[in-house]
Design an enzyme around this catalytic site. Sequence first.
Site, PDB file in Angstrom:
ATOM      1  CB  SER A   1       3.662  -6.015  12.740  1.00  0.00           C
ATOM      2  OG  SER A   1       4.122  -6.955  13.658  1.00  0.00           O
ATOM      3  CB  CYS A   2       2.718  -0.460  13.059  1.00  0.00           C
ATOM      4  SG  CYS A   2       1.852   1.037  12.651  1.00  0.00           S
TER       5      CYS A   2
END
Length: 281
Positions: A117-118
């Site tokens: 989720s970066c």
Amino acid sequence: MNARIRHPDTTEGAAVRTVQRRDGHGARHVRDEVACEVPVALHYNDQPFAVLMATPCELADLALGFSLSEALIRKASELQIDGIDESVDGIAIRMRIPDARHAVLADRQRNLPGYGSCGVCGSASIESVLRAPPRIASELRIEEAALHRALAALHQRQPLNAATGATHAAGFSDRDGTLLLVREDVGRHNALDKLIGAMASARIDAGDGFAIVTSRASYELAMKAAQVGIPLLAAISAPTTLAIALADSARLCLVGFARDGHCAVYAHPERLALTSAESSR
């Protein structure tokens, strides 16, 4: 069972699963709420750009916040969401941005899928990650007591984490410590992007308050805050060296270990004033 089919008694963003609980008296099967995590593909002008592992709620906020915090657009009106499509493989958000803005995406194209989720993971080059942050224009200064008021309120505004114990939260407070918005997600970057998107939709001035996050203060979070003009970012855990360096150059007040009435200020402490009682000690 489809993780996105929500039982009416289940917290939004969670799904019910059967788990075997064990203790000194033996084992038993119980129903448990578990945070949903699905691939969310972001498409701009019919081209794939990134895949985030995210909690599948408040996706319009996520799309807008990501677009703003990653400098893909300059203002909310530049983004049009054409559709949010669900399939057995995940979710695709189809967006449209001005052609001039889309032309710059080639320099920052992502290797799909992204991980964790970066906003950094999956980037094709170092240059696309370590872009120079804008200097924050806001001259906001707040009292430390306001920060701790907002942190205390945040603990009561995390229903998904209360149900699952698996999510991060990001909140935005006004200068007096009144918590205006909160967003949750399995990814700390996603939680902040959802918050930024919700702020833009509500037309909340990012320069007139501060953000708090229930995670460490990584470079990516500091960049996202600086990109949209938030003058103070406080995290309940530690910052990283790169986050501190970015905060120094962007005029971002970076606060770590903000909990239990304490905090440590790593950059621009002039933005966080001691309360009158504390300063007289």
